[in-house]
Design a protein around this motif. Structure first.
Motif, PDB file in Angstrom:
ATOM      1  N   ARG A  14     -11.509  -2.452  11.656  1.00  0.00           N
ATOM      2  CA  ARG A  14     -12.601  -3.158  10.979  1.00  0.00           C
ATOM      3  C   ARG A  14     -12.721  -4.579  11.524  1.00  0.00           C
ATOM      4  NH1 ARG A  14     -15.719   0.633   9.257  1.00  0.00           N
ATOM      5  NH2 ARG A  14     -16.293  -0.614  10.990  1.00  0.00           N
ATOM      6  N   SER A  15     -11.604  -5.233  11.723  1.00  0.00           N
ATOM      7  CA  SER A  15     -11.629  -6.592  12.242  1.00  0.00           C
ATOM      8  C   SER A  15     -12.166  -6.632  13.668  1.00  0.00           C
ATOM      9  CB  SER A  15     -10.224  -7.196  12.203  1.00  0.00           C
ATOM     10  OG  SER A  15     -10.246  -8.516  12.642  1.00  0.00           O
ATOM     11  N   GLU A  16     -11.775  -5.681  14.484  1.00  0.00           N
ATOM     12  CA  GLU A  16     -12.243  -5.635  15.874  1.00  0.00           C
ATOM     13  C   GLU A  16     -13.747  -5.405  15.963  1.00  0.00           C
ATOM     14  OE1 GLU A  16     -10.726  -6.300  18.709  1.00  0.00           O
ATOM     15  OE2 GLU A  16      -8.826  -6.707  17.716  1.00  0.00           O
ATOM     16  N   LYS A  17     -14.312  -4.693  15.003  1.00  0.00           N
ATOM     17  CA  LYS A  17     -15.733  -4.380  15.024  1.00  0.00           C
ATOM     18  C   LYS A  17     -16.586  -5.374  14.236  1.00  0.00           C
ATOM     19  CE  LYS A  17     -15.205   0.558  15.737  1.00  0.00           C
ATOM     20  NZ  LYS A  17     -15.482   1.897  15.203  1.00  0.00           N
ATOM     21  N   CYS A  18     -15.957  -6.352  13.621  1.00  0.00           N
ATOM     22  CA  CYS A  18     -16.680  -7.289  12.754  1.00  0.00           C
ATOM     23  C   CYS A  18     -17.680  -8.121  13.556  1.00  0.00           C
ATOM     24  CB  CYS A  18     -15.700  -8.204  12.034  1.00  0.00           C
ATOM     25  SG  CYS A  18     -16.514  -9.363  10.928  1.00  0.00           S
ATOM     26  N   CYS A  76     -11.788 -11.450   5.615  1.00  0.00           N
ATOM     27  CA  CYS A  76     -12.645 -10.405   5.027  1.00  0.00           C
ATOM     28  C   CYS A  76     -12.991 -10.711   3.572  1.00  0.00           C
ATOM     29  CB  CYS A  76     -11.961  -9.045   5.129  1.00  0.00           C
ATOM     30  SG  CYS A  76     -11.824  -8.442   6.815  1.00  0.00           S
ATOM     31  N   SER A  77     -12.063 -11.307   2.851  1.00  0.00           N
ATOM     32  CA  SER A  77     -12.338 -11.617   1.451  1.00  0.00           C
ATOM     33  C   SER A  77     -13.468 -12.635   1.292  1.00  0.00           C
ATOM     34  CB  SER A  77     -11.069 -12.144   0.768  1.00  0.00           C
ATOM     35  OG  SER A  77     -10.607 -13.308   1.426  1.00  0.00           O
ATOM     36  N   ASN A  78     -13.736 -13.406   2.341  1.00  0.00           N
ATOM     37  CA  ASN A  78     -14.820 -14.400   2.290  1.00  0.00           C
ATOM     38  C   ASN A  78     -16.128 -13.871   2.857  1.00  0.00           C
ATOM     39  OD1 ASN A  78     -12.983 -16.228   1.273  1.00  0.00           O
ATOM     40  ND2 ASN A  78     -12.548 -17.128   3.246  1.00  0.00           N
ATOM     41  N   CYS A  79     -16.123 -12.657   3.331  1.00  0.00           N
ATOM     42  CA  CYS A  79     -17.302 -12.105   3.986  1.00  0.00           C
ATOM     43  C   CYS A  79     -18.325 -11.628   2.958  1.00  0.00           C
ATOM     44  CB  CYS A  79     -16.898 -10.951   4.893  1.00  0.00           C
ATOM     45  SG  CYS A  79     -18.232 -10.358   5.948  1.00  0.00           S
ATOM     46  N   ARG A  80     -19.579 -11.812   3.272  1.00  0.00           N
ATOM     47  CA  ARG A  80     -20.647 -11.359   2.365  1.00  0.00           C
ATOM     48  C   ARG A  80     -20.854  -9.853   2.456  1.00  0.00           C
ATOM     49  NH1 ARG A  80     -24.469 -16.283   4.190  1.00  0.00           N
ATOM     50  NH2 ARG A  80     -23.355 -17.885   3.045  1.00  0.00           N
ATOM     51  N   ILE A  81     -20.521  -9.269   3.577  1.00  0.00           N
ATOM     52  CA  ILE A  81     -20.670  -7.826   3.805  1.00  0.00           C
ATOM     53  C   ILE A  81     -19.288  -7.186   3.768  1.00  0.00           C
ATOM     54  CG2 ILE A  81     -21.485  -6.053   5.407  1.00  0.00           C
ATOM     55  CD1 ILE A  81     -23.702  -7.948   4.449  1.00  0.00           C
ATOM     56  N   GLN A  82     -19.073  -6.264   2.868  1.00  0.00           N
ATOM     57  CA  GLN A  82     -17.797  -5.560   2.797  1.00  0.00           C
ATOM     58  C   GLN A  82     -17.911  -4.239   3.553  1.00  0.00           C
ATOM     59  OE1 GLN A  82     -14.902  -6.805   1.441  1.00  0.00           O
ATOM     60  NE2 GLN A  82     -16.132  -8.663   1.290  1.00  0.00           N
ATOM     61  N   CYS A  83     -17.193  -4.130   4.652  1.00  0.00           N
ATOM     62  CA  CYS A  83     -17.333  -2.960   5.524  1.00  0.00           C
ATOM     63  C   CYS A  83     -16.268  -1.894   5.281  1.00  0.00           C
ATOM     64  CB  CYS A  83     -17.329  -3.393   6.989  1.00  0.00           C
ATOM     65  SG  CYS A  83     -15.799  -4.171   7.503  1.00  0.00           S
ATOM     66  N   TYR A  84     -15.323  -2.143   4.381  1.00  0.00           N
ATOM     67  CA  TYR A  84     -14.310  -1.141   4.089  1.00  0.00           C
ATOM     68  C   TYR A  84     -14.919  -0.007   3.269  1.00  0.00           C
ATOM     69  CZ  TYR A  84     -10.272  -3.934   5.570  1.00  0.00           C
ATOM     70  OH  TYR A  84      -9.343  -4.624   6.294  1.00  0.00           O
ATOM     71  N   PRO A 121     -14.903   2.727   0.263  1.00  0.00           N
ATOM     72  CA  PRO A 121     -14.419   2.503  -1.111  1.00  0.00           C
ATOM     73  C   PRO A 121     -12.929   2.824  -1.289  1.00  0.00           C
ATOM     74  CG  PRO A 121     -16.563   3.549  -1.162  1.00  0.00           C
ATOM     75  CD  PRO A 121     -16.133   3.515   0.278  1.00  0.00           C
ATOM     76  N   GLU A 122     -12.466   3.907  -0.681  1.00  0.00           N
ATOM     77  CA  GLU A 122     -11.044   4.274  -0.808  1.00  0.00           C
ATOM     78  C   GLU A 122     -10.139   3.233  -0.159  1.00  0.00           C
ATOM     79  OE1 GLU A 122      -7.746   7.308   0.968  1.00  0.00           O
ATOM     80  OE2 GLU A 122      -9.839   7.833   1.251  1.00  0.00           O
ATOM     81  N   MET A 123     -10.497   2.828   1.042  1.00  0.00           N
ATOM     82  CA  MET A 123      -9.676   1.850   1.759  1.00  0.00           C
ATOM     83  C   MET A 123      -9.760   0.476   1.092  1.00  0.00           C
ATOM     84  SD  MET A 123      -8.061   3.456   3.888  1.00  0.00           S
ATOM     85  CE  MET A 123      -7.693   3.658   5.604  1.00  0.00           C
ATOM     86  N   LYS A 124     -10.882   0.164   0.525  1.00  0.00           N
ATOM     87  CA  LYS A 124     -11.032  -1.103  -0.186  1.00  0.00           C
ATOM     88  C   LYS A 124     -10.077  -1.154  -1.377  1.00  0.00           C
ATOM     89  CE  LYS A 124     -14.431  -4.141  -2.285  1.00  0.00           C
ATOM     90  NZ  LYS A 124     -15.832  -4.360  -2.596  1.00  0.00           N
ATOM     91  N   LYS A 125      -9.971  -0.057  -2.112  1.00  0.00           N
ATOM     92  CA  LYS A 125      -9.032   0.017  -3.242  1.00  0.00           C
ATOM     93  C   LYS A 125      -7.595  -0.148  -2.761  1.00  0.00           C
ATOM     94  CE  LYS A 125     -11.781   2.914  -6.278  1.00  0.00           C
ATOM     95  NZ  LYS A 125     -11.901   4.237  -6.900  1.00  0.00           N
TER      96      LYS A 125
END
Length: 116
Positions: free
Chosen positions: A51-55, A64-72, A74-78
């Motif tokens: 995710r970081s490499e593709k950001c 990522c916590s400061n990003c306006r777009i959450q790309c994770y 739902p499962e991985m975000k949890k």
């Protein structure tokens, strides 16, 4: 071509999230067959790195916590939220310099986004 500043930001983000996942895994999961991490935590590190490499927003964000777009997903975000809730308060004990840099960067970023 990506600037060296952005590459360093990516590397720092990947290093921090990896350290937090490793801390979580070592304290909450049993060491399986002599591996450093369990399969679940290794998968989470790989996902976070991908995710970081593709950001596309790395130039304008810090973490990522400061990003306006959450790309994770739902499962991985949890899963990453669970890791962060556990590791966040504890990381200062194991990696104090890394933690202070992260906190300072987060404060600076929040102030910068409020001005924009």
């Amino acid at each position: 071509m990506e600037s060296s500043r952005i590459k360093r930001k990516r590397q720092k983000e990947i290093m921090l999230v990896s350290q937090m996942i490793k801390l979580y895994c070592h304290k909450n999961h049993t060491n399986q067959n002599g591996k450093e991490l369990c399969d679940e935590c290794q998968e989470l590190i790989e996902y976070a790195c991908e995710r970081s490499e593709k950001c596309r927003f790395m130039k304008n964000k810090t973490f990522c916590s400061n990003c306006r777009i959450q790309c994770y997903s739902p499962e991985m975000k949890k899963r990453i939220q669970k890791v962060m809730r556990y590791s966040g308060p504890r990381i200062i004990i194991y990696h104090p310099v890394l933690c202070l840099k992260h906190a300072l960067t987060g404060v600076i970023e929040k102030r910068r986004t409020k001005r924009d």
